[in-house]
Design a protein around this motif. Structure first.
Motif, mmCIF file in Angstrom:
data_model
loop_
_atom_site.group_PDB
_atom_site.id
_atom_site.type_symbol
_atom_site.label_atom_id
_atom_site.label_comp_id
_atom_site.label_asym_id
_atom_site.label_seq_id
_atom_site.Cartn_x
_atom_site.Cartn_y
_atom_site.Cartn_z
ATOM 1 N N SER A 25 1.003 -1.177 -0.088
ATOM 2 C CA SER A 25 -0.115 -0.040 -0.028
ATOM 3 C C SER A 25 0.770 1.365 0.121
ATOM 4 C CB SER A 25 -0.901 0.024 1.312
ATOM 5 O OG SER A 25 -0.247 -0.024 2.514
ATOM 6 N N SER A 61 -1.098 2.459 -8.769
ATOM 7 C CA SER A 61 -1.376 3.429 -7.812
ATOM 8 C C SER A 61 -2.288 2.800 -6.695
ATOM 9 C CB SER A 61 -1.780 4.715 -8.534
ATOM 10 O OG SER A 61 -2.008 5.638 -7.675
ATOM 11 N N GLY A 62 -1.909 3.075 -5.570
ATOM 12 C CA GLY A 62 -2.773 2.602 -4.294
ATOM 13 C C GLY A 62 -2.184 1.351 -3.767
#
Length: 134
Positions: A25, A61-62
């Motif tokens: 993450s 992304s994320g």
């Protein structure tokens, strides 16, 4: 002959092969790759040439997910970085401080350097999922 074959096969049946899923993450962008190194002892921890294995995947992304199959039971520690520019190396400043986001299993960077193998290690006995924040 079959009995002899089974005799040699039995020890191999006891070596469980496990799947490790790593969810990373805090991935800031889709650029570059997420690079993961797996270590199985303290002596070579964080030395690239001493890693048991390395795995990489495109950054998402994320949260970016990586999977490692066929790991035997054992004690492991993970080191991860987001290779934002895709040059396949961890970029650092002149002091050796990483310029790209990094993360570790079960630990974070310390004030004066990275954590040790013992800080990051975990026991793998069955399929497992680990979360690591960059």
């Amino acid at each position: 002959m079959r009995l002899l074959f089974l005799f040699f096969l039995i020890p191999l049946m006891g070596i469980a092969q496990n799947k490790l899923t790593v969810k990373v993450s805090g991935v800031s962008s889709n650029s570059g790759n997420i690079m993961l190194a797996v270590y199985d002892n303290a002596e070579g921890f964080l030395k690239e040439d001493k890693a048991l294995m390395g795995v990489s995947t495109r950054a998402v992304s994320g949260i970016t997910e990586l999977q490692i199959s066929e790991l035997p039971e054992g004690q492991y520690a993970l080191a991860i970085y987001h290779d934002e520019n895709g040059n396949e190396e961890l970029d650092t400043n002149w002091l050796g401080i990483p310029k790209e986001p990094i993360g570790f299993s079960n630990s974070k960077m310390k004030t004066f350097g990275p954590p040790g193998f013992e800080d990051c290690s975990f026991l793998l006995k069955a399929d497992k999922e680990i979360q690591i924040s960059l």
